[in-house]
Design an enzyme around this catalytic site. Structure first.
Site, PDB file in Angstrom:
ATOM      1  N   GLU A  95     -11.455  20.103 -60.073  1.00 45.09           N
ATOM      2  CA  GLU A  95     -10.252  20.381 -61.039  1.00 45.09           C
ATOM      3  C   GLU A  95      -9.372  19.090 -61.323  1.00 45.09           C
ATOM      4  O   GLU A  95      -9.240  18.417 -60.348  1.00 45.09           O
ATOM      5  CB  GLU A  95      -9.736  21.564 -60.519  1.00 45.09           C
ATOM      6  CG  GLU A  95      -8.638  21.981 -61.665  1.00 45.09           C
ATOM      7  CD  GLU A  95      -8.813  22.617 -63.110  1.00 45.09           C
ATOM      8  OE1 GLU A  95      -9.663  21.658 -63.665  1.00 45.09           O
ATOM      9  OE2 GLU A  95      -8.668  23.484 -63.533  1.00 45.09           O
ATOM     10  N   ASP A  96      -8.846  18.867 -62.558  1.00 49.26           N
ATOM     11  CA  ASP A  96      -7.805  17.960 -62.704  1.00 49.26           C
ATOM     12  C   ASP A  96      -6.686  18.023 -62.354  1.00 49.26           C
ATOM     13  O   ASP A  96      -5.964  17.315 -61.544  1.00 49.26           O
ATOM     14  CB  ASP A  96      -7.799  17.695 -64.283  1.00 49.26           C
ATOM     15  CG  ASP A  96      -7.399  18.665 -65.141  1.00 49.26           C
ATOM     16  OD1 ASP A  96      -7.675  19.951 -64.625  1.00 49.26           O
ATOM     17  OD2 ASP A  96      -7.301  18.543 -66.381  1.00 49.26           O
ATOM     18  N   ASP A  99      -1.800  23.877 -61.994  1.00 47.98           N
ATOM     19  CA  ASP A  99      -0.798  24.208 -62.426  1.00 47.98           C
ATOM     20  C   ASP A  99      -0.096  25.552 -62.176  1.00 47.98           C
ATOM     21  O   ASP A  99       0.273  25.610 -60.918  1.00 47.98           O
ATOM     22  CB  ASP A  99      -0.545  23.915 -64.202  1.00 47.98           C
ATOM     23  CG  ASP A  99       0.562  23.743 -64.697  1.00 47.98           C
ATOM     24  OD1 ASP A  99       1.639  23.435 -64.005  1.00 47.98           O
ATOM     25  OD2 ASP A  99       0.740  24.173 -65.670  1.00 47.98           O
ATOM     26  N   PHE A 148       4.891  16.815 -67.383  1.00 46.06           N
ATOM     27  CA  PHE A 148       3.558  16.969 -68.263  1.00 46.06           C
ATOM     28  C   PHE A 148       2.820  15.432 -68.208  1.00 46.06           C
ATOM     29  O   PHE A 148       3.467  14.549 -68.530  1.00 46.06           O
ATOM     30  CB  PHE A 148       3.544  17.386 -69.862  1.00 46.06           C
ATOM     31  CG  PHE A 148       2.414  17.776 -70.344  1.00 46.06           C
ATOM     32  CD1 PHE A 148       1.731  19.075 -70.032  1.00 46.06           C
ATOM     33  CD2 PHE A 148       1.510  17.003 -71.013  1.00 46.06           C
ATOM     34  CE1 PHE A 148       0.573  19.699 -70.428  1.00 46.06           C
ATOM     35  CE2 PHE A 148       0.277  17.348 -71.571  1.00 46.06           C
ATOM     36  CZ  PHE A 148      -0.041  18.678 -71.209  1.00 46.06           C
ATOM     37  N   ARG A 161      -7.334  11.124 -73.013  1.00 45.56           N
ATOM     38  CA  ARG A 161      -8.110  11.338 -71.853  1.00 45.56           C
ATOM     39  C   ARG A 161      -8.571  10.055 -71.528  1.00 45.56           C
ATOM     40  O   ARG A 161      -8.740   9.691 -70.252  1.00 45.56           O
ATOM     41  CB  ARG A 161      -9.106  12.283 -72.074  1.00 45.56           C
ATOM     42  CG  ARG A 161      -8.912  13.671 -72.271  1.00 45.56           C
ATOM     43  CD  ARG A 161     -10.083  14.372 -72.493  1.00 45.56           C
ATOM     44  NE  ARG A 161      -9.939  15.865 -73.169  1.00 45.56           N
ATOM     45  CZ  ARG A 161      -9.495  17.088 -72.519  1.00 45.56           C
ATOM     46  NH1 ARG A 161      -8.943  16.803 -71.316  1.00 45.56           N
ATOM     47  NH2 ARG A 161      -9.070  18.144 -73.214  1.00 45.56           N
TER      48      ARG A 161
HETATM   49  P1  IMP Z   1      -3.489  26.366 -64.811  1.00 49.66           P
HETATM   50  O1  IMP Z   1      -4.450  27.467 -65.047  1.00 49.66           O
HETATM   51  O2  IMP Z   1      -1.995  26.791 -65.056  1.00 49.66           O
HETATM   52  O3  IMP Z   1      -3.403  26.004 -63.224  1.00 49.66           O
HETATM   53  O4  IMP Z   1      -3.659  25.142 -65.896  1.00 49.66           O
HETATM   54  C1  IMP Z   1      -4.879  24.167 -65.434  1.00 49.66           C
HETATM   55  C2  IMP Z   1      -4.964  23.543 -66.712  1.00 49.66           C
HETATM   56  O5  IMP Z   1      -4.018  23.365 -67.636  1.00 49.66           O
HETATM   57  C3  IMP Z   1      -5.585  22.178 -66.256  1.00 49.66           C
HETATM   58  O6  IMP Z   1      -6.982  22.402 -66.144  1.00 49.66           O
HETATM   59  C4  IMP Z   1      -5.418  21.427 -67.344  1.00 49.66           C
HETATM   60  O7  IMP Z   1      -6.162  21.324 -68.430  1.00 49.66           O
HETATM   61  C5  IMP Z   1      -4.044  21.871 -67.968  1.00 49.66           C
HETATM   62  N1  IMP Z   1      -2.671  21.355 -67.741  1.00 49.66           N
HETATM   63  C6  IMP Z   1      -1.824  22.060 -66.643  1.00 49.66           C
HETATM   64  N2  IMP Z   1      -1.011  20.757 -66.539  1.00 49.66           N
HETATM   65  C7  IMP Z   1      -1.015  19.883 -67.355  1.00 49.66           C
HETATM   66  C8  IMP Z   1      -0.643  18.649 -67.346  1.00 49.66           C
HETATM   67  O8  IMP Z   1       0.711  18.102 -67.087  1.00 49.66           O
HETATM   68  N3  IMP Z   1      -1.117  17.825 -68.223  1.00 49.66           N
HETATM   69  C9  IMP Z   1      -2.276  18.074 -68.902  1.00 49.66           C
HETATM   70  N4  IMP Z   1      -2.880  19.236 -68.692  1.00 49.66           N
HETATM   71  C10 IMP Z   1      -2.491  19.998 -67.916  1.00 49.66           C
END
Ligand code: IMP
Length: 171
Positions: A95-96, A99, A148, A161
């Site tokens: 995963e990237d 969050d 962010f 990206r």
């Molecule tokens: P989560 O489900 O809230 O953990 O969100 C995960 C997804 O939100 C990641 O796979 C990203 O695609 C996007 N995301 C969350 N924070 C960021 C950020 O700081 N920059 C870009 N994308 C983010």
């Protein structure tokens, strides 16, 4: 808009080598199915697997929890599913960023329900300040502050990206 470099190309490459060293040790003698989470993890997945020296199969999955916004909608939808069966396989989800944790918690549960031998998680980034769904990250490259970030696969409204580093986005 302005982008401040937060993690340089070199810092990212060095940390990925360390994670790969650990993964190579942990999976020695085994085969690994790497599942990259699209779109954000495509660059991390590509750089990580080229440092692995164990037999690897590659697949991708895509889920959306974000619209064109910087906050989570609280919903996860599978946009693209795996092409292969994973029953009995060792899975490494890549995963990237974790969050809120909603996306990866949902994906881990989905893949876990398909009877793999194991499911572990590698994440490039983790934002502890925003985490509401706790999830074990087996291989974490960087814990970051509540900003962010863009670049190295991560986008803001579909852009940035391609940046080779991770930057902090500000308008
Ligand atoms: P989560 O489900 O809230 O953990 O969100 C995960 C997804 O939100 C990641 O796979 C990203 O695609 C996007 N995301 C969350 N924070 C960021 C950020 O700081 N920059 C870009 N994308 C983010």
């Amino acid at each position: 808009m302005a982008v401040d470099v937060y993690l340089s190309e070199e810092e990212i490459a060095n940390r990925i080598q360390q994670l790969a060293d650990q993964i190579n040790k942990d999976y020695a003698g085994k085969e690994l199915t790497v599942v990259g989470v699209l779109n954000g993890a495509f660059m991390f997945t590509a750089d990580l697997i080229r440092k692995l020296n164990i037999p690897v199969e590659l697949d991708f999955i895509a889920a959306s929890s974000y619209g064109d916004d910087t906050s989570s909608s609280g919903q996860v939808k599978i946009e693209w599913d795996l092409k292969k069966e994973i029953k009995g396989k060792h899975i490494l989800l890549v995963e990237d960023i974790v969050d809120t944790g909603l996306t990866i918690k949902s994906l881990k549960a989905l893949l876990g329900s398909r009877e793999p031998a194991s499911v572990k998680l590698a994440s490039l980034l983790f934002k502890p300040a925003r985490n509401v769904h706790p999830v074990d990250i087996d291989y974490l490259a960087f814990e970051i502050e509540d900003k962010f970030v863009i670049g190295y696969g991560l986008d803001y409204t579909g852009k940035y990206r391609e940046l080779p580093y991770i930057g902090i986005y500000s308008e």
